[in-house]
Design a protein around this motif. Structure first.
Motif, PDB file in Angstrom:
ATOM      1  N   GLN A   1     -70.651  38.201  -0.690  1.00 59.18           N
ATOM      2  CA  GLN A   1     -69.799  36.943  -1.055  1.00 59.18           C
ATOM      3  C   GLN A   1     -68.445  36.990  -1.489  1.00 59.18           C
ATOM      4  O   GLN A   1     -68.337  38.445  -1.902  1.00 59.18           O
ATOM      5  CB  GLN A   1     -70.612  36.068  -2.199  1.00 59.18           C
ATOM      6  N   THR A   2     -67.487  36.332  -1.268  1.00 54.13           N
ATOM      7  CA  THR A   2     -65.983  36.620  -1.697  1.00 54.13           C
ATOM      8  C   THR A   2     -65.624  35.478  -2.436  1.00 54.13           C
ATOM      9  O   THR A   2     -66.231  34.315  -2.645  1.00 54.13           O
ATOM     10  CB  THR A   2     -65.307  37.068  -0.450  1.00 54.13           C
ATOM     11  N   GLY A   3     -64.420  35.349  -2.943  1.00 56.12           N
ATOM     12  CA  GLY A   3     -63.875  34.180  -3.852  1.00 56.12           C
ATOM     13  C   GLY A   3     -63.786  34.899  -5.154  1.00 56.12           C
ATOM     14  O   GLY A   3     -64.056  35.883  -5.627  1.00 56.12           O
TER      15      GLY A   3
ATOM     16  N   GLY B   1     -68.407  40.531  -6.646  1.00 61.26           N
ATOM     17  CA  GLY B   1     -67.234  41.647  -6.457  1.00 61.26           C
ATOM     18  C   GLY B   1     -66.131  41.407  -7.117  1.00 61.26           C
ATOM     19  O   GLY B   1     -65.729  42.489  -8.033  1.00 61.26           O
ATOM     20  N   VAL B   2     -65.711  40.206  -7.483  1.00 64.33           N
ATOM     21  CA  VAL B   2     -64.591  39.898  -8.529  1.00 64.33           C
ATOM     22  C   VAL B   2     -65.019  40.287  -9.822  1.00 64.33           C
ATOM     23  O   VAL B   2     -64.212  40.715 -10.654  1.00 64.33           O
ATOM     24  CB  VAL B   2     -63.979  38.523  -8.259  1.00 64.33           C
TER      25      VAL B   2
ATOM     26  N   PRO C   1     -57.597  32.398  -1.438  1.00 55.88           N
ATOM     27  CA  PRO C   1     -58.821  32.714  -2.631  1.00 55.88           C
ATOM     28  C   PRO C   1     -60.242  32.859  -2.181  1.00 55.88           C
ATOM     29  O   PRO C   1     -60.810  33.505  -2.727  1.00 55.88           O
ATOM     30  CB  PRO C   1     -58.749  31.341  -3.496  1.00 55.88           C
ATOM     31  N   GLU C   2     -60.434  32.052  -1.152  1.00 58.14           N
ATOM     32  CA  GLU C   2     -61.941  32.389  -0.792  1.00 58.14           C
ATOM     33  C   GLU C   2     -62.244  33.713  -0.222  1.00 58.14           C
ATOM     34  O   GLU C   2     -63.609  34.090  -0.108  1.00 58.14           O
ATOM     35  CB  GLU C   2     -62.444  31.331   0.588  1.00 58.14           C
ATOM     36  N   THR C   3     -61.232  34.661   0.173  1.00 58.45           N
ATOM     37  CA  THR C   3     -61.690  36.059   0.675  1.00 58.45           C
ATOM     38  C   THR C   3     -61.441  36.927  -0.392  1.00 58.45           C
ATOM     39  O   THR C   3     -61.223  38.183  -0.272  1.00 58.45           O
ATOM     40  CB  THR C   3     -60.404  36.419   1.697  1.00 58.45           C
TER      41      THR C   3
ATOM     42  N   ALA D   1     -50.121  43.814 -10.411  1.00 55.07           N
ATOM     43  CA  ALA D   1     -49.525  43.974  -9.048  1.00 55.07           C
ATOM     44  C   ALA D   1     -50.784  44.501  -8.113  1.00 55.07           C
ATOM     45  O   ALA D   1     -50.689  44.116  -6.914  1.00 55.07           O
ATOM     46  CB  ALA D   1     -48.900  45.448  -9.229  1.00 55.07           C
ATOM     47  N   VAL D   2     -52.226  44.464  -8.714  1.00 59.00           N
ATOM     48  CA  VAL D   2     -53.171  44.730  -7.939  1.00 59.00           C
ATOM     49  C   VAL D   2     -53.869  43.178  -7.727  1.00 59.00           C
ATOM     50  O   VAL D   2     -55.136  43.681  -7.129  1.00 59.00           O
ATOM     51  CB  VAL D   2     -53.913  46.083  -8.599  1.00 59.00           C
ATOM     52  N   GLY D   3     -53.708  42.382  -8.302  1.00 59.92           N
ATOM     53  CA  GLY D   3     -54.302  40.999  -7.997  1.00 59.92           C
ATOM     54  C   GLY D   3     -54.388  40.632  -6.595  1.00 59.92           C
ATOM     55  O   GLY D   3     -53.315  40.814  -5.834  1.00 59.92           O
ATOM     56  N   ASP D   4     -55.459  39.941  -6.233  1.00 60.78           N
ATOM     57  CA  ASP D   4     -55.507  39.725  -4.774  1.00 60.78           C
ATOM     58  C   ASP D   4     -54.507  38.752  -4.166  1.00 60.78           C
ATOM     59  O   ASP D   4     -53.882  38.840  -3.198  1.00 60.78           O
ATOM     60  CB  ASP D   4     -57.052  39.045  -4.708  1.00 60.78           C
ATOM     61  N   ASP D   5     -54.151  37.868  -5.081  1.00 62.76           N
ATOM     62  CA  ASP D   5     -53.227  36.825  -4.628  1.00 62.76           C
ATOM     63  C   ASP D   5     -51.818  37.288  -4.574  1.00 62.76           C
ATOM     64  O   ASP D   5     -51.254  37.107  -3.519  1.00 62.76           O
ATOM     65  CB  ASP D   5     -53.163  35.564  -6.027  1.00 62.76           C
ATOM     66  N   HIS D   6     -51.441  38.408  -5.465  1.00 62.94           N
ATOM     67  CA  HIS D   6     -50.184  38.848  -5.249  1.00 62.94           C
ATOM     68  C   HIS D   6     -50.183  40.042  -4.200  1.00 62.94           C
ATOM     69  O   HIS D   6     -49.231  39.866  -3.305  1.00 62.94           O
ATOM     70  CB  HIS D   6     -50.018  39.834  -6.450  1.00 62.94           C
TER      71      HIS D   6
END
Length: 290
Positions: free
Chosen positions: A184-186, A191-192, A254-256, A238-243
């Motif tokens: 799962q991702t998101g 994982g998050v 976001p779903e990934t 800086a290492v945020g998924d969105d950034h």
């Protein structure tokens, strides 16, 4: 982040793999190691940040960085700073366990290296490999973190990265990686949650900087200033998924996500900083509170 000049960092478990010598071959290769690191959640998947970094062969003897003995050395030299971080984090976590703690170690390399997870290049970014319980870092990553993705990139940002990877080691030896659903991702995926917990562990360690001392009772680090806390938080952002997605693909999906948004990463880093590692149970909170 400034080390006390007289602190003893000689115990830090670290080595640098010399560039040159026998080229690394075999293993699962760079594509395989990236997939494996992501699957094991052993560290930030920072492929986008370090794409294009140099890729020389590695091999030969390891250097134990014997020249790095004191906090003064750590303040003057990046490799010595990594050794100081190893000494500090080892003592912080050893003091946090009643029993069952075992240390990890840091392997510095340039370009590419062999690991217990297979062959790896700088494109993987800093990562923790569970099979050999080792943290791998090409320190050129810190330049990419600053120059391409906007972290202030100072010593506190560097320590955040190492402390995050050490947090993955804690998850490994305590069994928190067991049973994780990697399919799962998101924003509220397992994982998050694992990555945010490692951020929280990093905050807890840095929050205890003044209380963590060497064998002579000297604290490894001077109290972190507001600017240094901001430096560490800039790395978490800086290492945020969105950034990363904004910088590499021009849109946020976001779903990934596998590691968490910048806001989430900063939030949980601060949660550890303001409490202790016991405040880092990211798996028990509803997704809306992550």
């Amino acid at each position: 982040m400034t080390f006390n000049e007289g602190s003893d960092i000689s115990k830090g478990r670290i080595s640098r793999r010399a560039k040159g010598g026998i080229a690394v071959g075999g293993g699962v290769g760079v594509v395989g190691i990236i997939a494996l690191v992501v699957a094991l959640l052993g560290g930030p998947d920072l492929t986008g940040l370090v794409d294009g970094m140099g890729g020389g062969s590695t091999g030969g003897d390891d250097s134990a960085l014997e020249q790095c003995q004191t906090g003064s050395d750590a303040n003057d030299d990046l490799d010595c700073r990594m050794k100081g971080a190893a000494a500090f984090l080892d003592d912080y976590w050893a003091g946090s366990f009643e029993s069952g703690y075992r240390s990890t170690q840091i392997q510095l390399f340039t370009g590419q290296t062999s690991t217990g997870c297979g062959g790896a290049t700088s494109a993987v970014g800093p990562f923790y490999c569970p099979p050999d319980e080792t943290i791998y870092i090409d320190t050129a990553f810190f330049d990419e973190l600053r120059d391409r993705f906007g972290s202030s990139g100072g010593p506190a940002a560097q320590l955040y990265v190492v402390a995050h990877e050490w947090g993955h080691h804690i998850q490994n030896i305590t069994g928190q990686m067991n049973g994780i659903d990697n399919s799962q991702t998101g924003p509220d995926s397992d994982g998050v949650r694992l990555e945010l917990q490692a951020d929280c562990y990093a905050g807890a360690a840095l929050g205890a900087a003044e209380q963590t001392t060497d064998e002579n009772g000297v604290s490894y680090l001077e109290p972190l200033s507001d600017a240094e806390w901001a430096d560490a938080l800039s790395a978490a952002s800086a290492v945020g998924d969105d950034h990363i997605q904004e910088q590499t693909q021009g849109q946020v999906t976001p779903e990934t996500w596998t590691h968490g948004a910048s806001e989430q990463r900063q939030k949980w880093f601060n949660a550890g900083r303001q409490g202790t590692f016991t405040a880092c149970d990211t798996f028990s909170v509803p997704g809306s509170q992550l």
